[in-house]
Design a protein around this motif. Sequence first.
Motif, mmCIF file in Angstrom:
data_model
loop_
_atom_site.group_PDB
_atom_site.id
_atom_site.type_symbol
_atom_site.label_atom_id
_atom_site.label_comp_id
_atom_site.label_asym_id
_atom_site.label_seq_id
_atom_site.Cartn_x
_atom_site.Cartn_y
_atom_site.Cartn_z
ATOM 1 N N SER A 185 46.305 32.652 32.063
ATOM 2 C CA SER A 185 45.398 33.798 32.069
ATOM 3 C C SER A 185 45.839 34.869 33.060
ATOM 4 C CB SER A 185 43.977 33.348 32.426
ATOM 5 O OG SER A 185 43.941 32.830 33.749
ATOM 6 N N THR A 186 45.415 36.080 32.810
ATOM 7 C CA THR A 186 45.560 37.170 33.774
ATOM 8 C C THR A 186 44.469 37.007 34.830
ATOM 9 O OG1 THR A 186 46.562 38.701 32.208
ATOM 10 C CG2 THR A 186 45.369 39.679 34.066
ATOM 11 N N VAL A 187 44.870 37.083 36.094
ATOM 12 C CA VAL A 187 43.927 36.867 37.193
ATOM 13 C C VAL A 187 43.598 38.195 37.863
ATOM 14 C CG1 VAL A 187 43.490 35.677 39.371
ATOM 15 C CG2 VAL A 187 44.842 34.558 37.578
ATOM 16 N N ILE A 188 42.297 38.493 37.952
ATOM 17 C CA ILE A 188 41.820 39.747 38.531
ATOM 18 C C ILE A 188 40.841 39.425 39.646
ATOM 19 C CG2 ILE A 188 40.597 41.913 38.075
ATOM 20 C CD1 ILE A 188 41.375 41.518 35.084
ATOM 21 N N ALA A 189 41.081 39.975 40.823
ATOM 22 C CA ALA A 189 40.186 39.772 41.966
ATOM 23 C C ALA A 189 39.229 40.951 42.071
ATOM 24 C CB ALA A 189 40.981 39.622 43.259
ATOM 25 N N CYS A 190 37.939 40.647 42.130
ATOM 26 C CA CYS A 190 36.898 41.666 42.279
ATOM 27 C C CYS A 190 35.957 41.211 43.391
ATOM 28 C CB CYS A 190 36.118 41.852 40.998
ATOM 29 S SG CYS A 190 37.067 42.404 39.570
#
Length: 209
Positions: A185-190
């Motif tokens: 998966s693409t990992v996005i930090a928010c």
Amino acid sequence: MKAEIIEIFPDNPDDRKIQQVVDCLKNGGVIIYPTDTVYSMGCDSRNVKAVEKLCKLKNVKPSQNRFSIVCSDLSDISVYAKVPNVAFRLMKKLLPGPYTFILPTTGDLPKILQTNRKTIGIRVPDHNIPQQIVKALGSPIITTSLKDDIDDIQEYPNEIEVIFDQNQDKVDIIIDSGWCGIIPSTVIACTDNDQVELVREGLGEFSDD
């Protein structure tokens, strides 16, 4: 006892087989299951002994785990993670899909999954089988790839025969749903209202424009 292979078709999952998997999870079992990215290993996120077993299998300390959890839909996410406005907009746009969102944790996250980072990875995969399992279980399941080195995407096992050979003495159930994938998966930090960070580019396309 060797792992049991259960064939479940994602287009029309057999409710009895889903319940068999759920019963295994409730009893502290560890399973291998398909997602919309790669085959993953996991357990009931609220079963402490199962999480400890999974940590041992992955050779990590519980306090240092980097596990993510699978939720069935967006409504479940706010129970386990604080969702900044920018994250909510992105998640509404991209989920279900091949993305992992790193978000601040809430107090409802099981203690064994709480680390010093105070964040948790959240997934809502676009795959019927994990969605059905989570709904029937009533709590998230952990998702961690079968491969330790997440940077080498060519070595994620995808053939059930290979997966069984490598994990038959480690897990209780292996779900065979056919072809899965070899790209994570693409990992996005928010973790802040005003900041979005691409941590890892994977299967999901991403632009912060």
